[in-house]
Design a protein around this motif. Structure first.
Motif, PDB file in Angstrom:
ATOM      1  N   LEU A 170      -8.172 -11.479  17.146  1.00 57.63           N
ATOM      2  CA  LEU A 170      -8.595 -11.899  15.598  1.00 57.63           C
ATOM      3  C   LEU A 170      -8.388 -13.230  15.342  1.00 57.63           C
ATOM      4  CD1 LEU A 170      -8.208  -8.674  13.219  1.00 57.63           C
ATOM      5  CD2 LEU A 170     -10.237  -9.550  13.825  1.00 57.63           C
ATOM      6  N   ASN A 171      -7.039 -13.632  15.537  1.00 59.76           N
ATOM      7  CA  ASN A 171      -6.707 -15.053  15.381  1.00 59.76           C
ATOM      8  C   ASN A 171      -7.458 -15.971  16.306  1.00 59.76           C
ATOM      9  OD1 ASN A 171      -4.609 -14.961  13.504  1.00 59.76           O
ATOM     10  ND2 ASN A 171      -3.212 -14.170  14.929  1.00 59.76           N
ATOM     11  N   ALA A 172      -8.105 -15.508  17.324  1.00 56.23           N
ATOM     12  CA  ALA A 172      -8.908 -16.301  18.247  1.00 56.23           C
ATOM     13  C   ALA A 172     -10.379 -16.326  17.967  1.00 56.23           C
ATOM     14  CB  ALA A 172      -8.519 -15.984  19.625  1.00 56.23           C
ATOM     15  N   GLY A 173     -10.684 -15.334  17.144  1.00 59.72           N
ATOM     16  CA  GLY A 173     -11.987 -15.124  16.646  1.00 59.72           C
ATOM     17  C   GLY A 173     -12.720 -14.252  17.607  1.00 59.72           C
ATOM     18  N   GLU A 174     -12.293 -13.572  18.505  1.00 66.53           N
ATOM     19  CA  GLU A 174     -12.595 -12.705  19.413  1.00 66.53           C
ATOM     20  C   GLU A 174     -12.917 -11.312  18.921  1.00 66.53           C
ATOM     21  OE1 GLU A 174     -10.160 -13.042  22.618  1.00 66.53           O
ATOM     22  OE2 GLU A 174     -10.584 -15.230  23.118  1.00 66.53           O
ATOM     23  N   LEU A 175     -14.048 -11.023  18.286  1.00 66.04           N
ATOM     24  CA  LEU A 175     -14.165  -9.808  17.521  1.00 66.04           C
ATOM     25  C   LEU A 175     -14.327  -8.610  18.284  1.00 66.04           C
ATOM     26  CD1 LEU A 175     -16.180 -10.835  14.542  1.00 66.04           C
ATOM     27  CD2 LEU A 175     -13.931 -10.820  14.498  1.00 66.04           C
ATOM     28  N   VAL A 176     -14.934  -8.887  19.326  1.00 67.27           N
ATOM     29  CA  VAL A 176     -15.319  -7.531  20.257  1.00 67.27           C
ATOM     30  C   VAL A 176     -14.067  -7.334  21.060  1.00 67.27           C
ATOM     31  CG1 VAL A 176     -16.452  -6.778  22.273  1.00 67.27           C
ATOM     32  CG2 VAL A 176     -17.559  -8.251  20.917  1.00 67.27           C
ATOM     33  N   ALA A 177     -13.216  -8.204  21.497  1.00 64.94           N
ATOM     34  CA  ALA A 177     -11.963  -7.916  22.086  1.00 64.94           C
ATOM     35  C   ALA A 177     -10.913  -6.998  20.901  1.00 64.94           C
ATOM     36  CB  ALA A 177     -11.109  -8.988  22.660  1.00 64.94           C
ATOM     37  N   ALA A 185      -8.400 -15.857   1.481  1.00 64.89           N
ATOM     38  CA  ALA A 185      -8.022 -15.227   2.874  1.00 64.89           C
ATOM     39  C   ALA A 185      -6.730 -15.977   3.403  1.00 64.89           C
ATOM     40  CB  ALA A 185      -9.138 -15.106   3.636  1.00 64.89           C
ATOM     41  N   ALA A 186      -5.882 -15.315   3.815  1.00 63.93           N
ATOM     42  CA  ALA A 186      -4.630 -15.788   4.500  1.00 63.93           C
ATOM     43  C   ALA A 186      -4.852 -15.699   6.019  1.00 63.93           C
ATOM     44  CB  ALA A 186      -3.547 -14.997   4.040  1.00 63.93           C
ATOM     45  N   PRO A 187      -4.431 -16.612   7.068  1.00 58.82           N
ATOM     46  CA  PRO A 187      -4.519 -16.490   8.339  1.00 58.82           C
ATOM     47  C   PRO A 187      -3.680 -15.286   8.829  1.00 58.82           C
ATOM     48  CG  PRO A 187      -2.866 -18.249   7.520  1.00 58.82           C
ATOM     49  CD  PRO A 187      -3.606 -17.886   6.400  1.00 58.82           C
ATOM     50  N   ILE A 188      -4.107 -14.632   9.769  1.00 56.46           N
ATOM     51  CA  ILE A 188      -3.493 -13.564  10.401  1.00 56.46           C
ATOM     52  C   ILE A 188      -2.297 -13.994  11.249  1.00 56.46           C
ATOM     53  CG2 ILE A 188      -3.674 -11.600  11.843  1.00 56.46           C
ATOM     54  CD1 ILE A 188      -6.642 -11.730  11.225  1.00 56.46           C
ATOM     55  N   GLN A 195     -17.567  -9.140  10.458  1.00 52.04           N
ATOM     56  CA  GLN A 195     -19.030  -8.618  10.884  1.00 52.04           C
ATOM     57  C   GLN A 195     -20.058  -8.412   9.736  1.00 52.04           C
ATOM     58  OE1 GLN A 195     -18.045  -5.458  13.515  1.00 52.04           O
ATOM     59  NE2 GLN A 195     -18.024  -6.702  15.378  1.00 52.04           N
ATOM     60  N   ASN A 196     -19.554  -8.439   8.540  1.00 53.05           N
ATOM     61  CA  ASN A 196     -20.207  -8.231   7.472  1.00 53.05           C
ATOM     62  C   ASN A 196     -20.938  -6.866   7.384  1.00 53.05           C
ATOM     63  OD1 ASN A 196     -21.290  -9.317   4.695  1.00 53.05           O
ATOM     64  ND2 ASN A 196     -23.264 -10.157   5.743  1.00 53.05           N
ATOM     65  N   LYS A 197     -20.121  -5.844   7.449  1.00 49.70           N
ATOM     66  CA  LYS A 197     -20.502  -4.581   7.650  1.00 49.70           C
ATOM     67  C   LYS A 197     -19.463  -4.025   6.482  1.00 49.70           C
ATOM     68  CE  LYS A 197     -21.711  -4.461  12.541  1.00 49.70           C
ATOM     69  NZ  LYS A 197     -21.313  -3.608  13.674  1.00 49.70           N
ATOM     70  N   PRO A 198     -19.988  -3.996   5.200  1.00 51.95           N
ATOM     71  CA  PRO A 198     -19.105  -3.467   4.032  1.00 51.95           C
ATOM     72  C   PRO A 198     -18.675  -2.002   4.096  1.00 51.95           C
ATOM     73  CG  PRO A 198     -21.132  -4.344   3.084  1.00 51.95           C
ATOM     74  CD  PRO A 198     -20.967  -4.953   4.541  1.00 51.95           C
ATOM     75  N   ALA A 199     -19.881  -1.277   4.439  1.00 53.64           N
ATOM     76  CA  ALA A 199     -19.679  -0.074   4.420  1.00 53.64           C
ATOM     77  C   ALA A 199     -18.660   0.678   5.406  1.00 53.64           C
ATOM     78  CB  ALA A 199     -21.034   1.062   4.724  1.00 53.64           C
ATOM     79  N   ARG A 200     -18.647  -0.087   6.603  1.00 59.90           N
ATOM     80  CA  ARG A 200     -17.571   0.188   7.662  1.00 59.90           C
ATOM     81  C   ARG A 200     -16.364  -0.295   7.211  1.00 59.90           C
ATOM     82  NH1 ARG A 200     -18.381   4.165  10.363  1.00 59.90           N
ATOM     83  NH2 ARG A 200     -17.322   3.520  12.123  1.00 59.90           N
ATOM     84  N   VAL A 201     -16.019  -1.417   6.456  1.00 57.56           N
ATOM     85  CA  VAL A 201     -14.814  -1.682   5.975  1.00 57.56           C
ATOM     86  C   VAL A 201     -14.018  -0.532   5.000  1.00 57.56           C
ATOM     87  CG1 VAL A 201     -13.762  -3.358   4.258  1.00 57.56           C
ATOM     88  CG2 VAL A 201     -15.224  -4.226   5.761  1.00 57.56           C
ATOM     89  N   GLU A 202     -14.952   0.050   4.228  1.00 57.58           N
ATOM     90  CA  GLU A 202     -14.383   1.121   3.339  1.00 57.58           C
ATOM     91  C   GLU A 202     -14.071   2.343   4.243  1.00 57.58           C
ATOM     92  OE1 GLU A 202     -15.000   3.088  -0.953  1.00 57.58           O
ATOM     93  OE2 GLU A 202     -15.434   0.937  -0.508  1.00 57.58           O
TER      94      GLU A 202
END
Length: 435
Positions: free
Chosen positions: A55-62, A25-28, A91-98
């Motif tokens: 994302l860079n700040a780890g704020e997934l909801v935002a 994984a590369a940094p965003i 968020q470890n939701k593989p189905a949503r990724v695809e």
């Protein structure tokens, strides 16, 4: 806990700045970079940039909120859906990724960057044939894209294991950008795989010249030197990397391995100890340190190193296995040994060495029936392993099964007359014959 790269590992990086030399994984990139925020960005693009910043700040909801708003404002903006895919991955939701990646493809089916991102996802899922078709489409959509050629080349080299097509793709990337160090390093790997070490060395050296401050290219060169048996040169190269980039964890691990290969156990142990201090994920370094200390019969220190390994990575079955086997050999902490062995089996049920360890723990506990059953499983799965046959012979002998014990010990010596316990196997056979 061991760091686990996101399922789409670097999708945003693939969108903004490809990372084809390594699948890690590369940094965003920061959204205020020239490529992250082009002049005159639209309101939707501004939302994407805000999502990247979150994302860079780890704020997934935002981040999710920003990307969702970007998609609402401009449903054709594929970057918004790719951003949502990255959030889902974290968020470890593989189905949503695809799901979100397919939305990106629907929004922009003829976008080279979108195709490359989808191809990277297919690659990381092990769908290498599909990835090949996707990357070829990306190349066709943007023939001048160095990154698309590099993605295609990496899929050939690391996924499909086709060195010659990988070489052709890397050469195509170099034709577009002769100063790209990733292309030269990749080309070097393909040449090495095809048995052209001199040409490979020249390409690795060129990659280092093009990016002298980037340790990963020097590291690739050092590894190549080690693969050619040039241990002293490889060690010098790894030491130089550490001096240049003191927090470059892989160089410490490889240097420790090289010390170990040369039989310098103290230097290997010291190097692994240093490695534990330069990373947030020291599990591998502690595990390797444990193996050295175990080999030196520094039992208490080895046990502590293995315990540190599983504390940092509870999924490291090898450390549980070694803890259990070490305890069984010493006939100490046998209750813990059984817990460790069962944990290793739970984590890696198909690893035959672990089944053998479980059996050896049962034997140390005087539980000969379960011991024989576990080791028989190991032998059935790997019938050519002399050590497993030896362990089975020992257990059979202790069960009073003389015929079966003799057969197992003889088979062990037949498979490998010089395995570690060969002398003891011969002695036991003599004792059984004298009875």
């Amino acid at each position: 806990m061991i760091h686990r790269p996101s399922i789409v590992a670097g999708l945003i990086a693939a969108l903004l700045a490809a990372e084809p030399f390594s699948t890690a994984a590369a940094p965003i990139p920061s959204p205020d970079s020239p490529r992250g925020q082009p002049p005159g960005a639209s309101p939707a693009q501004s939302k994407v940039d805000a999502g990247l910043k979150a994302l860079n700040a780890g704020e997934l909801v935002a981040a999710e909120t920003a990307f969702t708003e970007a998609a609402r404002v401009d449903p054709k903006l594929s970057a918004a859906y790719i951003g949502l895919a990255e959030v889902a991955a974290r968020q470890n939701k593989p189905a949503r990724v695809e799901h979100w990646l397919k939305q990106a493809l629907t929004a922009d089916p003829n976008g080279a960057l979108t195709q490359r991102t989808w191809g990277r996802y297919q690659f990381q899922q092990g769908r290498f044939v599909d990835a090949e078709a996707t990357f070829k489409k990306a190349v066709a959509l943007d023939p001048r894209s160095v990154d698309a050629q590099l993605n295609l080349a990496e899929n050939y080299l690391l996924g499909l294991k086709k060195a010659k097509p990988a070489e052709d793709a890397y050469r195509a990337a170099i034709a577009l950008d002769a100063g790209n160090p990733q292309a030269h390093a990749g080309l070097a790997a393909t040449l090495a795989a095809q048995g052209h070490p001199d040409a490979a060395l020249a390409e690795y050296e060129q990659a280092v010249r093009l990016a002298p401050a980037d340790p990963k290219f020097a590291h690739a060169l050092a590894r190549f030197l080690a693969s050619q048996g040039k241990f002293d040169q490889a060690m010098a190269a790894q030491q130089k990397i550490i001096a240049m980039a003191p927090d470059f964890f892989p160089a410490y691990i490889d240097l420790g391995d090289l010390y170990l290969a040369k039989g310098n156990l103290d230097q290997a142990a010291n190097t692994y100890r240093s490695a534990t201090k330069v990373t947030k994920n020291p599990a591998l370094a502690f595990f390797k340190l444990g193996t050295v200390l175990e080999g030196q019969q520094r039992w208490a220190e080895a046990e502590q190193a293995y315990l540190e390994a599983v504390q940092n990575d509870p999924m490291m079955y090898g450390a549980y296995n070694n803890l259990a086997f070490m305890a069984a050999v010493r006939k100490e902490r046998l209750d813990d040994a059984l817990v460790w062995a069962r944990k290793a089996v739970e984590l890696a049920p198909k690893v035959t060495t672990i089944q053998d360890t479980l059996g050896w723990v049962h034997r140390a506990r005087g539980e000969l029936g379960p011991a024989a059953q576990a080791i028989e499983k190991a032998v059935a799965a790997n019938p050519k392993k002399a050590g497993f046959r030896y362990h089975l012979g020992v257990v059979y002998a202790e069960q009073g099964k003389k015929k079966e014990a003799v057969a197992a010990l003889q088979k062990a010596l037949e498979l490998d007359p010089n395995f570690n316990q060969a002398a003891d196997a011969r002695q036991r056979l003599q004792q059984l014959s004298a009875k």
